[in-house]
Design an enzyme around this catalytic site. Structure first.
Site, PDB file in Angstrom:
ATOM      1  N   THR A 175      19.388 -73.447 -11.886  1.00  0.00           N
ATOM      2  CA  THR A 175      19.865 -74.666 -12.555  1.00  0.00           C
ATOM      3  C   THR A 175      19.664 -74.498 -14.055  1.00  0.00           C
ATOM      4  O   THR A 175      18.781 -73.761 -14.489  1.00  0.00           O
ATOM      5  CB  THR A 175      19.066 -75.896 -12.105  1.00  0.00           C
ATOM      6  OG1 THR A 175      17.690 -75.641 -12.412  1.00  0.00           O
ATOM      7  CG2 THR A 175      19.210 -76.157 -10.633  1.00  0.00           C
ATOM      8  N   LYS A 232      17.988 -98.486 -21.067  1.00  0.00           N
ATOM      9  CA  LYS A 232      17.492 -99.751 -20.505  1.00  0.00           C
ATOM     10  C   LYS A 232      17.234-100.727 -21.651  1.00  0.00           C
ATOM     11  O   LYS A 232      16.302-100.562 -22.427  1.00  0.00           O
ATOM     12  CB  LYS A 232      16.208 -99.510 -19.721  1.00  0.00           C
ATOM     13  CG  LYS A 232      15.737-100.777 -19.048  1.00  0.00           C
ATOM     14  CD  LYS A 232      14.910-100.481 -17.835  1.00  0.00           C
ATOM     15  CE  LYS A 232      15.027-101.662 -16.875  1.00  0.00           C
ATOM     16  NZ  LYS A 232      14.118-101.634 -15.791  1.00  0.00           N
ATOM     17  N   TRP A 239      21.026-102.317 -17.840  1.00  0.00           N
ATOM     18  CA  TRP A 239      21.318-100.900 -18.022  1.00  0.00           C
ATOM     19  C   TRP A 239      22.609-100.725 -18.814  1.00  0.00           C
ATOM     20  O   TRP A 239      23.597-101.405 -18.553  1.00  0.00           O
ATOM     21  CB  TRP A 239      21.466-100.206 -16.675  1.00  0.00           C
ATOM     22  CG  TRP A 239      20.199-100.181 -15.882  1.00  0.00           C
ATOM     23  CD1 TRP A 239      19.881-101.009 -14.843  1.00  0.00           C
ATOM     24  CD2 TRP A 239      19.088 -99.307 -16.059  1.00  0.00           C
ATOM     25  NE1 TRP A 239      18.633-100.691 -14.363  1.00  0.00           N
ATOM     26  CE2 TRP A 239      18.122 -99.649 -15.097  1.00  0.00           C
ATOM     27  CE3 TRP A 239      18.817 -98.263 -16.953  1.00  0.00           C
ATOM     28  CZ2 TRP A 239      16.908 -98.994 -14.987  1.00  0.00           C
ATOM     29  CZ3 TRP A 239      17.607 -97.604 -16.837  1.00  0.00           C
ATOM     30  CH2 TRP A 239      16.666 -97.978 -15.863  1.00  0.00           C
ATOM     31  N   GLU A 283      23.299 -77.235  -7.174  1.00  0.00           N
ATOM     32  CA  GLU A 283      22.786 -77.445  -5.811  1.00  0.00           C
ATOM     33  C   GLU A 283      23.903 -77.709  -4.798  1.00  0.00           C
ATOM     34  O   GLU A 283      23.641 -77.769  -3.599  1.00  0.00           O
ATOM     35  CB  GLU A 283      21.820 -78.638  -5.791  1.00  0.00           C
ATOM     36  CG  GLU A 283      20.518 -78.429  -6.556  1.00  0.00           C
ATOM     37  CD  GLU A 283      20.621 -78.771  -8.038  1.00  0.00           C
ATOM     38  OE1 GLU A 283      21.765 -78.832  -8.559  1.00  0.00           O
ATOM     39  OE2 GLU A 283      19.580 -78.995  -8.672  1.00  0.00           O
TER      40      GLU A 283
HETATM   41  P1  AMP Z   1      24.900 -78.306 -13.283  1.00  0.00           P
HETATM   42  O1  AMP Z   1      24.058 -78.153 -12.076  1.00  0.00           O
HETATM   43  O2  AMP Z   1      24.348 -77.618 -14.490  1.00  0.00           O
HETATM   44  O3  AMP Z   1      26.299 -77.899 -13.027  1.00  0.00           O
HETATM   45  O4  AMP Z   1      24.919 -79.857 -13.692  1.00  0.00           O
HETATM   46  C1  AMP Z   1      25.236 -80.853 -12.762  1.00  0.00           C
HETATM   47  C2  AMP Z   1      25.409 -82.193 -13.419  1.00  0.00           C
HETATM   48  O5  AMP Z   1      26.530 -82.214 -14.282  1.00  0.00           O
HETATM   49  C3  AMP Z   1      25.694 -83.311 -12.429  1.00  0.00           C
HETATM   50  O6  AMP Z   1      24.533 -83.810 -11.854  1.00  0.00           O
HETATM   51  C4  AMP Z   1      26.388 -84.345 -13.288  1.00  0.00           C
HETATM   52  O7  AMP Z   1      25.454 -85.140 -13.964  1.00  0.00           O
HETATM   53  C5  AMP Z   1      27.129 -83.510 -14.284  1.00  0.00           C
HETATM   54  N1  AMP Z   1      28.546 -83.425 -13.900  1.00  0.00           N
HETATM   55  C6  AMP Z   1      29.164 -82.427 -13.261  1.00  0.00           C
HETATM   56  N2  AMP Z   1      30.479 -82.677 -13.122  1.00  0.00           N
HETATM   57  C7  AMP Z   1      30.717 -83.875 -13.694  1.00  0.00           C
HETATM   58  C8  AMP Z   1      31.873 -84.710 -13.860  1.00  0.00           C
HETATM   59  N3  AMP Z   1      33.085 -84.335 -13.447  1.00  0.00           N
HETATM   60  N4  AMP Z   1      31.705 -85.894 -14.478  1.00  0.00           N
HETATM   61  C9  AMP Z   1      30.499 -86.302 -14.915  1.00  0.00           C
HETATM   62  N5  AMP Z   1      29.373 -85.574 -14.786  1.00  0.00           N
HETATM   63  C10 AMP Z   1      29.467 -84.370 -14.189  1.00  0.00           C
END
Ligand code: AMP
Length: 549
Positions: free
Chosen positions: A184, A441, A446, A330
């Site tokens: 991650t 917040k 929110w 994940e």
């Molecule tokens: P990563 O594991 O680095 O790919 O990050 C995942 C996170 O990116 C998710 O939990 C979301 O918060 C954000 N994310 C991924 N795709 C989108 C999307 N299409 N719109 C908004 N947030 C997104």
């Protein structure tokens, strides 16, 4: 099961079968890669298949044992594609390393995963040199996408492949065995490793290939701009190979102009990447409206972060359709994509109804179960009730690699808690309101930073905007907007709040604006809110002057 048994075969779902199919059935399918000198390298699936097998044979001759990790430190190109399949064919685990991380973080990840071998681009040898002393690698294999010399003691990729006999025993494995891994991005705490099984990758590939998933088909020319070191480039190298579509790989150049040149020249029909890329592309298209032409069926998947409505409108004004994908490391990563339902014909045509759907994160892919959970339990799908988005499914992780500390991301009843706050409407569309940690917040209410950012970036003078919470003596937290204006454009905080006013309650408008040259970005191009929060942690509301509202 009473007195009946399935009469079906239990053939395992294995990753190498995808390239085997492409090599045999689509041998002339094109794989085009841009190299470090900007020249285009052209090969075919026939050769990628032959060379991936040669790589597998070579790795085995170096002593690779089943399950050994092979790191890759590479841009998107043919050799990385060969590694995507060659490492699994050898029985190894492909471990893609994020070359944009700090060297110390890469070293931590290599050590944590216990990578035994590394395949590295010659142009990235200077990066490797920065952490090589901190990791223990048995052998390093160097791919020549530039013209850099191979260090003494390391192996030249081409020589390595040339030695192969062409005889490789096919992989015999259980579909639940590990095939690849990815860490991650670690915006909070140490990066954590997700280990994908063959089964997870194959099922994810099948689901994303659906017409109603990403819809990549054999006749497409697909260009993954999202790096192959970022969650499997959203699975596109697997999907395109399985389906036999042509592939275009941008190599080390990801600026808007270079991407537009490739889209045009190679007649790309499918591409994918984070919104910041497409916002840059829109800006270039506006600057030079007649410079590029596109394949008539070009479509873009934007994902990794929310994008402003204006981005979809602008791209469509240049004849390019843009959809959204949502996902996480994940979740392999794709969990949902935007598909316009047939019951919503008004969203098929340009107009507010269309952009209301396109700016949502879409419908869950088949076999991905979703639920929204808040303090009151499981929330209804009414498009109003917010809560944490939780998922489960065959390509959702059930835990992290070698995670001593344990984690609270999995619920007692077996769901993965994403940390994304969302609503789901009655049609099943997910809308991410924010990351839980980015919500603001204010006085017990929110405020969604994502909603404010999207609306600000719709203002014609704004190039980028990120909104963060600043501690406040009375309201607990209040929003601060960091804004990057387009070159030559002007806008005052009052102008921007006037622009937001029709869409937001007055109490949720930003109290403060800072105009900066660039929003800090993460290694994969998302806004880095942790850095912004750090920059403004000593914000003093008394000195900041009167509220903007
Ligand atoms: P990563 O594991 O680095 O790919 O990050 C995942 C996170 O990116 C998710 O939990 C979301 O918060 C954000 N994310 C991924 N795709 C989108 C999307 N299409 N719109 C908004 N947030 C997104």
């Amino acid at each position: 099961m009473g007195n009946i048994r399935s009469t079906m075969m239990t053939t395992p779902l294995l990753v190498p079968a995808m390239l085997e199919r492409a090599g045999r059935i689509f041998p002339t399918g094109a794989v085009v890669s841009r190299l470090a000198d900007r020249s285009l390298h052209r090969t075919t699936y026939r050769d990628v298949y032959r060379r991936a097998k040669a790589l597998a044979e070579g790795l085995q001759s170096l002593g690779l044992r089943r399950g050994d990790r092979v790191g890759t430190l590479m841009w998107n190109h043919y050799a990385h594609l060969e590694a995507y399949f060659g490492i699994p064919m050898a029985g190894g685990v492909l471990h893609t390393l994020n070359l944009r991380l700090a060297p110390a973080d890469i070293a931590y990840i290599v050590n944590h995963a216990k990578d035994r071998f590394l395949i590295v681009d010659d142009v990235l040898l200077p990066l490797l040199a920065k952490f090589r002393g901190e990791v223990k690698l048995d052998r390093v294999i160097v791919v020549g996408i530039g013209k850099e010399p191979v260090p003494a003691g390391d192996i030249a990729y081409e020589d390595f492949l040339a030695k192969a006999s062409g005889e490789l025993a096919p992989l015999v494995a259980d579909e639940n065995e590990p095939v690849s891994m990815c860490y991650t991005s670690g915006t909070t705490g140490r990066p954590k490793g997700v280990v994908y099984s063959h089964r997870a990758i194959v099922l994810h590939t099948l689901a994303t290939a659906l017409v109603d998933g990403t819809g990549i088909g054999h006749r497409d020319t697909a260009m993954p701009v999202v790096p192959m070191f970022h969650v499997n480039a959203w699975g596109i190298p697997f999907t395109a190979t399985m389906i036999g579509s042509n592939l275009v790989m941008p190599g080390p150049f990801l600026d808007a102009e270079s991407l537009l040149d490739l889209l045009d020249r190679e007649r790309v029909t499918f591409t994918a990447g984070v919104p910041t890329l497409w916002l840059g592309v829109v800006q270039k298209l506006k600057e030079f409206p007649n410079r590029w032409t596109f394949a008539p069926n070009l479509r873009i998947i934007s994902g990794g972060a929310a994008a402003p409505e204006s981005m979809y409108r602008d791209l469509e004004s240049f004849g390019v359709r843009c959809f959204q994908g949502w996902g996480m490391t994940e979740t392999t990563p794709v969990g949902s994509t935007t598909l316009i339902k047939r019951s919503m014909p008004e969203a098929d045509v340009s107009g507010d109804a269309r952009y209301q759907v396109l700016t949502k994160q879409g419908l869950p892919l088949p076999f991905i179960d979703i639920r929204i959970v808040n303090d009151t339990g499981e929330a209804p799908w009414d498009g109003v009730a917010t809560g944490e988005l939780q998922l489960r499914g065959p390509w959702v992780a059930a835990g992290y690699h070698d995670n001593q500390e344990g984690d609270d991301k999995w619920t007692a009843d077996g769901w993965f808690a994403t940390g994304d706050v969302a609503t789901v409407d009655a049609e099943g569309y997910i809308q991410i309101t924010d990351r839980a940690k980015d919500l603001i917040k204010s006085g017990g209410e929110w405020i969604s930073s994502v909603a404010l950012e999207g609306a600000l970036m719709d203002h014609p003078a704004v190039k980028e905007a990120a909104v963060i919470a600043i501690a406040h003596p009375k309201w607990q937290e209040r929003p601060l907007a960091a804004v990057v204006l387009k070159p030559g454009a002007t806008a005052t905080p009052t102008d921007l709040n006037e622009h937001l006013r029709p869409r937001f309650a007055t109490w949720s408008l930003p109290d403060a604006y800072v105009f900066i040259a660039e929003i800090p970005k993460t290694s994969v191009g998302k806004f880095q809110k942790t850095k912004l929060r750090e920059m403004y942690k000593d914000w003093d509301w008394d000195k900041a002057g009167p509220r903007v509202v």
